[in-house]
Scaffold this motif. Structure first.
Motif, short mmCIF file in Angstrom:
data_model
loop_
_atom_site.label_atom_id
_atom_site.label_comp_id
_atom_site.label_asym_id
_atom_site.label_seq_id
_atom_site.Cartn_x
_atom_site.Cartn_y
_atom_site.Cartn_z
N ARG A 182 0.83 -1.21 0.00
CA ARG A 182 0.00 0.00 0.00
C ARG A 182 0.86 1.26 0.00
N HIS A 183 1.93 1.26 0.81
CA HIS A 183 2.81 2.43 0.90
C HIS A 183 3.43 2.76 -0.47
N GLU A 184 3.97 1.75 -1.14
CA GLU A 184 4.61 2.00 -2.44
C GLU A 184 3.57 2.47 -3.46
N PHE A 185 2.37 1.90 -3.40
CA PHE A 185 1.32 2.36 -4.32
C PHE A 185 0.96 3.81 -4.02
N GLY A 186 1.08 4.20 -2.73
CA GLY A 186 0.82 5.60 -2.36
C GLY A 186 1.73 6.56 -3.12
N HIS A 187 2.99 6.16 -3.33
CA HIS A 187 3.91 7.01 -4.12
C HIS A 187 3.47 7.07 -5.58
N ILE A 188 2.98 5.96 -6.11
CA ILE A 188 2.47 5.93 -7.49
C ILE A 188 1.25 6.85 -7.63
N LEU A 189 0.48 6.98 -6.52
CA LEU A 189 -0.70 7.86 -6.51
C LEU A 189 -0.33 9.31 -6.25
N GLY A 190 0.98 9.60 -6.19
CA GLY A 190 1.42 10.99 -6.10
C GLY A 190 1.73 11.49 -4.71
N LEU A 191 1.72 10.60 -3.71
CA LEU A 191 2.02 11.00 -2.32
C LEU A 191 3.52 10.86 -2.03
N VAL A 192 4.08 11.69 -1.18
CA VAL A 192 3.56 12.96 -0.67
C VAL A 192 4.26 14.08 -1.43
N ASN A 193 3.48 14.95 -2.08
CA ASN A 193 4.06 15.99 -2.93
C ASN A 193 4.90 15.36 -4.04
N GLN A 215 1.59 8.24 12.39
CA GLN A 215 0.49 7.27 12.40
C GLN A 215 -0.01 7.01 10.96
N CYS A 216 0.57 7.69 9.99
CA CYS A 216 0.07 7.60 8.61
C CYS A 216 0.83 6.53 7.82
N LEU A 217 0.11 5.90 6.90
CA LEU A 217 0.71 4.89 6.02
C LEU A 217 1.93 5.44 5.27
N MET A 218 1.93 6.74 4.98
CA MET A 218 3.01 7.33 4.19
C MET A 218 4.16 7.87 5.06
N PHE A 219 4.18 7.50 6.35
CA PHE A 219 5.34 7.84 7.19
C PHE A 219 6.54 7.05 6.69
N TYR A 220 7.71 7.70 6.66
CA TYR A 220 8.87 7.09 5.99
C TYR A 220 9.30 5.75 6.60
N ALA A 221 9.11 5.61 7.93
CA ALA A 221 9.64 4.41 8.59
C ALA A 221 8.94 3.13 8.14
N PHE A 222 7.76 3.25 7.51
CA PHE A 222 7.04 2.04 7.10
C PHE A 222 7.64 1.37 5.87
N ARG A 223 8.65 2.01 5.29
CA ARG A 223 9.30 1.27 4.21
C ARG A 223 10.72 0.87 4.61
N ASN A 224 11.07 1.18 5.84
CA ASN A 224 12.44 0.98 6.29
C ASN A 224 12.54 -0.28 7.15
N ALA A 225 13.35 -1.22 6.72
CA ALA A 225 13.41 -2.52 7.40
C ALA A 225 13.86 -2.39 8.85
#
Ligand SMILES: [Zn+2]
Ligand SMILES: [Zn+2]
Length: 253
Positions: A182-193, A215-225
């Protein structure tokens, strides 16, 4: 004389017919469908969010041996996209295995080359196509679970998912997949800026195209292992109000 005249007339007609025929095959028709799949992530956000150009979405998923995604992760991606995109259908194709490359790390260009070699599903009239590739190594530039590498394409780094979900008390593989897909698709949908303008400023500029709300799906730490297990509180994070407002401003739900 009369026969020669008829013959030359016939030959002329034949020539016209054959040239017309080859013309329609080789010339580019003005109405022919074309869509560029190799531009920057976020540049096709409105094509995904609205139904102006494409009514349907199809997603192709390919994985290297040993890194098949879970059905639950893919279903959760599907429900997220159905909630946010104005599409009559969101279809995730049965994941396909591709040969392992056996590399320990991949650059973004390696990933792009792998996509060019393996991807078979592309956008067509009325249907936009997205693509996920799950590789058997890590990302060369940083300790991340996934990247978005073209306007319709994303990659996941398989070994990192096992790492994050393997410790005692760690999130399940299904949960990690759900969040990263979901997070990576968020970038495809133009998030954030990232191709879609912000309605209010909420970009965490220190961490690139991410949201400042932890608390947001697009917080950077959610893609960081490394950070994932610390930030994960047991719940799948949603998009916060600011991110949803950005998507809705350009035609999302
Ligand atoms: Zn990100
Ligand atoms: Zn947000």
């Amino acid at each position: 004389m009369k026969i020669r005249y008829i013959l030359s007339l016939l030959i002329t007609i034949l020539l016209i017919l054959t040239s017309c025929d080859s013309g329609s095959v080789t010339d580019t028709d003005e109405n022919e469908f074309s869509f560029d799949h190799e531009i920057n992530p976020g540049q096709s956000a409105t094509e995904f969010l609205t139904d102006d150009d494409f009514e349907r979405l199809v997603i192709q998923v390919q994985y290297m041996q040993g890194y098949e995604p879970t059905q639950e992760g893919l279903q959760n991606l599907e429900s997220f996209l159905s909630d946010r995109l104005n599409k009559s259908t969101v279809t995730i194709m049965e994941p396909e295995e591709i040969p392992a490359s056996g590399e320990s790390s991949y650059t973004a260009n390696d990933i792009r080359d792998l996509e060019r070699e393996h991807r078979t599903q592309f956008s067509s009239e009325n249907e936009i196509a997205a693509y996920f590739i799950i590789v058997d190594g890590e990302y060369s530039e940083s300790d991340v679970l996934g990247i978005a590498h073209f306007n319709t394409s994303m990659a996941l780094f398989g070994p990192k998912f096992n790492e994050v979900s393997s410790g005692i008390g760690s999130p399940s593989k299904e949960d990690v997949e759900t969040i990263v897909l979901r997070h990576e698709f968020g970038h495809i949908l133009g998030l954030v800026n990232n191709g879609v303008d912000m309605q209010t400023n909420h970009q965490d500029t220190d961490n690139g195209r991410h949201c400042d709300n932890d608390q947001c799906l697009m917080f950077y730490a959610f893609r960081n292992a490394d950070l994932f297990a610390n930030i994960f509180g047991g719940n799948i994070p949603e998009l916060d109000e600011n991110c949803v407002a950005d998507l809705q401003a350009v035609g999302g739900k």
